[in-house]
Design a protein around this motif. Structure first.
Motif, short mmCIF file in Angstrom:
data_model
loop_
_atom_site.label_atom_id
_atom_site.label_comp_id
_atom_site.label_asym_id
_atom_site.label_seq_id
_atom_site.Cartn_x
_atom_site.Cartn_y
_atom_site.Cartn_z
N LEU A 134 0.86 -1.19 0.00
CA LEU A 134 0.00 0.00 0.00
C LEU A 134 0.89 1.23 0.00
O LEU A 134 1.80 1.34 0.83
N VAL A 151 3.00 0.67 3.40
CA VAL A 151 3.04 -0.55 4.20
C VAL A 151 3.58 -1.65 3.30
O VAL A 151 3.05 -1.87 2.21
N GLN A 177 -8.50 9.51 12.41
CA GLN A 177 -8.45 8.07 12.18
C GLN A 177 -9.61 7.59 11.33
O GLN A 177 -9.43 6.81 10.39
N MET A 224 -9.45 5.96 7.63
CA MET A 224 -10.03 4.65 7.35
C MET A 224 -11.01 4.73 6.19
O MET A 224 -10.99 3.89 5.29
N LEU A 255 -9.11 5.06 2.96
CA LEU A 255 -8.38 3.86 2.57
C LEU A 255 -9.32 2.74 2.13
O LEU A 255 -9.02 1.98 1.23
N SER A 256 -10.48 2.65 2.78
CA SER A 256 -11.40 1.56 2.45
C SER A 256 -12.19 1.84 1.17
O SER A 256 -12.78 0.94 0.61
N MET A 308 -7.21 -5.82 -1.05
CA MET A 308 -7.32 -5.17 0.26
C MET A 308 -8.59 -5.63 0.98
O MET A 308 -9.65 -5.74 0.38
N PHE A 324 -10.67 -4.97 4.91
CA PHE A 324 -10.60 -4.03 6.02
C PHE A 324 -11.61 -4.32 7.10
O PHE A 324 -12.64 -4.94 6.88
N ILE A 359 -3.20 -6.87 1.67
CA ILE A 359 -3.09 -5.90 2.75
C ILE A 359 -4.41 -5.84 3.51
O ILE A 359 -5.48 -5.86 2.91
N ILE A 375 -6.47 -3.68 6.61
CA ILE A 375 -6.47 -2.46 7.40
C ILE A 375 -7.49 -2.62 8.51
O ILE A 375 -8.65 -2.95 8.24
N LEU A 380 -2.02 -3.02 8.45
CA LEU A 380 -2.06 -1.66 8.97
C LEU A 380 -3.08 -1.62 10.09
O LEU A 380 -4.25 -1.95 9.89
N ILE A 387 -4.78 0.81 12.93
CA ILE A 387 -4.96 2.16 13.47
C ILE A 387 -5.64 1.99 14.82
O ILE A 387 -6.71 1.38 14.90
#
Lengths: 513, 366
Positions: free
Chosen positions: A255, A279, A295, A299, A302-303, A334, A336, A422, A424, A455, A457
């Motif tokens: 990522l 990452v 945060q 998120m 990223l999602s 990905m 999450f 990856i 998250i 990753l 958080i």
């Protein structure tokens, strides 16, 4: 005077349909004592506290206040007796000032003139700096908590109940809070302190009552215990801390996030500013930070639930996906785990197999020309339940019937079994019992050891130090450069969390020792 | 306030399905009390209202004729309601369907073709969809409240129909009566039960209910509808597109209502008249809820509500009761249903008001 307990509970029993929340619970809190109430989720702490605060009635049992049998039918009576409570989630109005918020939450006779002065008096007396005229939305979470504490203290409480008070604070802010609590105890106020954080309980509390499955299993002196021994009493078994099985050498970046600037979609949200990080395969990157510093926004971006215009600003395994939605991101590797289990990561009223289908449809090939492959979805859900030891009667049960820890294991398992490049996770062990939390952390470490990028958080520093190879801190929407976990300590991270340049927190930090 | 509603720890699943039955029983009891107060014999009135209309084959056929539009619209609406998309304007979409179907029938007035009826029905669907597309566009683009926009369009559709029926669609040989010509035979739906008015539209409604059931239970679209209704954030997590579902559910429910409109003019009515529906589009909202938003339930609920229409007529004829009885029964049914639903999830507590109580959220405490 010290012989009479301030609060004594004898044989409290409370049953809900199908579950006994409290079974014959007895507890004794002396004046000036800081008493920890410790237990996993579902152990019955909340039921007990609701009973003391008059929110809920017990089926049987006696409550004695200052040695006399007392009935607390509602919170008003509790407050009149001198019970104050600081909830984990604050009940404050953002658009009002500190003083207005305080005057709303206290007895009308206290909210008369002179309130401003009393707020200032109490906040200076107990080291809780507050400006009565500030608007709540301009305050940090730590300052908001101070409002709640001051609101309680204004009513001159004899017993202060605090529910997970440190989950939103920096280590430095925790120190300030602890000094206040110790001072209150020295003045004779009893404190009932609910927390999962065992080290804190060891540092702060004089006595601890440990609950499991609705019953008191032990009373102990935290100073004589180790966090681990208390955790084991809480769980009733041995706790295996996460282990790293041979560290993989970090590989290619899975990522890459470049120059990401996003305005928050929430009204009091945090804008993301110049976020840059990578990452790599085989490593765990931890992002620390106090709640509300971007945060959730990070998120969302990223999602793929919030899109950005430049596809190149987010690259998953070589694919620019900044402008692509969640399912396109899933298809390039990905997965999450959102923070909120019920309602975001899972549909509360739907069965486990439907929830397995929810995010697994793309990568697990659960669709056939638009029709759901129900049998395969059920098998997938059954595999998750089995491999991640989810305690449930069956995959036809609805998600909300699972305990927090079990549902979180299910969600993490659902994402991990999709073999992501990856993953998250936002607050993966938030409100999860110690046993499940350990299992979840272990599974994330194992996933990285098998070559995936991870990753995490989280606001839980203990957790990040346990599992992360590298650490960054997010503060006011900016991300600090990643540093190897071995090379940083809690204090440095804590300072970054408070934003070194931001004035009030540095002041707190300077006074911390 | 001395009466409070307190959430129950657990809602009974069985009661969710029993509450329509309870509502029906309570409606009957309340209806009998009402008849008593009005000075008629309650048992006789109930007999006239609920039993007499369906005591003959013809009566049963009439029942199904009336149930047809209710089922079609109710099923369509239930899809949207599950996704929290509240199309309240089915009556207007029905009217547009009737206009579009009627225009096709009248345009090819003297054409004899097997394609005429399908063309009318498709035109009806398109008409309903067009009318529903307005609230869909406004909601998807500007986040407008679809309850208001769809409802307001109902009245626009009434005016449009009355303009057309007093103008372009009026029967040239009709002595200026606001009616169209009677449709040609090939523009009238075939009868499936000889000697009655029961037409093939009823089978269409059943087929639509089955298809909707398949979609809800087995298809990704149905899954998306349910998820977005129960947990919008989870739908966004799963990558479901809310705007797409707004369009889809409004177009389906609008199309179904339009189809019902076309079926009405080409079935029992046989021409375009100033009022094509006795409020089927609104009654179908009750039908959808009474049927628990489940296609099979909607079929049963549609038949029950159809009975209130027939019962109103029958009570008017045999008992001299006002026709408003129909509306009263429909209203009571919805009232008791909503009340039962509330009591499934809440219990009534008597107690004094707590002054200035700030109730904090408490999840995560344990």
């Amino acid at each position: 005077m010290t012989d009479t307990p301030r609060l004594e509970l004898i044989g409290i029993t409370k049953a809900y349909p199908g579950v006994v929340a409290n079974n014959n619970v007895s507890l004794r809190v002396m004046p000036g004592e800081i008493h920890a109430l410790l237990g996993e989720n579902g152990a019955g702490k909340s039921t007990l506290v609701k009973f003391i605060y008059g929110v809920q009635k017990a089926d049987s049992g006696i409550l004695k206040w200052e040695g006399e049998v007392t009935d607390i039918p509602n919170p008003n009576v509790a407050r009149k007796l001198g019970v104050g409570m600081v909830f984990q989630h604050f009940s404050l109005f953002d658009a009002m000032t500190v003083e207005e918020n305080i005057s709303l939450g206290i007895a009308p006779e206290l909210a008369k003139s002179g309130l401003t002065q009393r707020i200032i008096d109490i906040s200076t007396q107990y080291g809780l700096p507050l400006e009565p005229d500030r608007y709540v939305h301009t305050l940090s979470v730590g300052e908001r908590q101070r409002i709640e504490v001051v609101r309680c203290l204004l009513q001159d409480p004899q017993l202060l109940i605090m529910d997970e008070p440190t989950s939103v604070l920096t280590p430095q802010e925790v120190e300030v809070l602890f000094r206040t609590l110790r001072q209150l105890a020295a003045d004779g106020v009893s404190i009932l302190y609910i927390s999962h954080k065992l080290q804190e309980i060891k540092d702060l509390c004089h006595t601890a009552t440990i609950m499991r499955m609705g019953e008191v299993v032990a009373d102990c002196n935290p100073a004589e215990e180790t966090p681990r021994s208390m955790a084991e009493m809480m769980m009733g078994g041995n706790l295996t801390p996460p282990e790293r099985t041979g560290k993989a050498v970090p590989g290619e970046p899975q990522l890459i996030v470049k120059a990401l600037n996003v305005a928050s979609s929430h009204s009091h949200g945090t804008d993301l500013k110049d976020i840059d990080f990578q990452v790599r395969a085989g490593e765990v990157l931890g992002i620390a930070g106090i709640a509300g510093n971007g945060q959730q926004e990070l998120m969302d971006v990223l999602s793929g639930e919030v899109l950005v215009s430049d596809p190149e600003s987010i690259i998953i395994d070589g694919n620019p996906v900044g402008a692509s939605g969640p399912n396109q991101r899933r298809s390039v590797g990905m997965t999450f785990v959102p923070e909120e289990r019920l309602g975001h990561g899972a549909v509360p009223q739907m069965s486990l197999w439907e929830n397995a289908f929810l995010s697994g449809a793309t990568r697990m090939n659960l669709l056939n020309n638009g029709f759901m492959r129900i049998k395969q979805s059920e098998e997938y859900a059954a595999t998750i339940v089995e491999e991640f030891r989810v305690k449930t009667p069956g995959i036809a049960n609805v998600a909300e019937s699972l305990s927090g820890g079990n549902l979180q294991k299910f969600i993490i398992g659902r994402e991990i079994l999709q073999k992501p490049g990856i993953i998250i996770a936002l607050q993966p062990t938030w409100g999860v019992d110690a046993g499940s939390a350990a299992a979840i952390r272990q599974s994330l470490i194992d996933l990285a050891a098998n070559g995936a990028a991870v990753l995490v958080i989280s606001q839980d520093l203990e957790e990040l130090f346990e599992i992360a190879d590298r650490l960054s801190v997010i503060c006011e929407g900016r991300l600090s450069p990643g540093r190897n976990t071995e090379e940083v300590n809690v204090e440095e991270i804590g300072l970054l969390m408070g934003g070194i340049s931001s004035e009030p927190i540095t002041e707190v930090a300077a006074h911390a020792d | 306030m001395l009466i409070r509603l307190e959430p129950r720890a657990e809602a009974s699943r069985a009661m969710v399905y029993q509450s329509p039955l309870i509502a029906v029983v309570l409606t009957l009891i309340a209806g009998m009390i009402m008849f008593r107060i009005m000075g008629t014999d309650p048992l006789q009135a109930v007999h006239a209202f609920f039993i007499e209309p369906i005591s003959t084959l013809d009566g049963v056929a009439e029942l199904l004729v009336k149930a047809t539009p209710l089922i079609l619209i109710g099923v369509g609406l239930s899809l949207g309601f599950q996704a929290n998309i509240w199309n309240i304007g089915a009556e207007g979409q029905l009217t547009l369907g009737a206009i579009f179907g009627g225009v096709v029938a009248l345009a090819f007035f003297d054409v004899e073709s097997v394609f005429l009826l399908p063309a009318m029905l498709i035109a009806g669907i398109i008409g309903g969809m067009l009318w529903a597309a307005v609230p869909a566009f406004l909601k998807a683009r500007y986040n407008t409240n679809e309850i208001l926009t769809s409802l307001m369009l109902v009245y626009v559709s009434f005016l449009l129909l009355s303009f057309l029926i007093t103008g372009p669609l009026r029967d040239p040989d009709g002595f200026n009566f606001p009616e169209s010509r009677l449709f040609h035979d090939s523009a009238v739906l075939p009868i499936i039960l000889e000697g009655t008015r029961l037409h093939i539209g009823f089978l269409v409604a059943l087929l639509f209910a089955v298809l909707a059931w398949l979609m809800i239970v087995k298809h990704i679209i149905g899954f998306q509808i349910k998820v977005i209704g129960m947990a919008p954030a989870a739908a966004s997590f799963a990558g479901f597109k809310e705007k797409k579902l707004i369009w889809l559910t409004l177009l389906i429910s609008g199309g179904a209502a339009g189809l019902a409109g076309a079926i009405e003019v080409s079935g029992p009515i046989g021409q375009v008249i100033p009022v094509v529906s006795p409020g089927y589009g609104f009654t179908a909202i009750i039908v959808a809820f009474l049927g628990r938003l489940n296609p099979v339930g909607v079929i049963l609920a549609g038949i029950l509500m159809a009975l209130t229409y027939l019962g109103g007529d029958s009570a008017q004829i045999t008992m001299n009761l006002p026709n408003a009885v129909t509306g009263v029964f429909q209203g009571m049914l919805l009232f008791f249903l909503l009340a039962s639903d509330v009591l499934i999830r809440y219990r009534i507590r008597l107690g004094a008001l707590r002054v200035r109580e700030v109730t904090p959220r408490q999840e995560g405490v344990t």
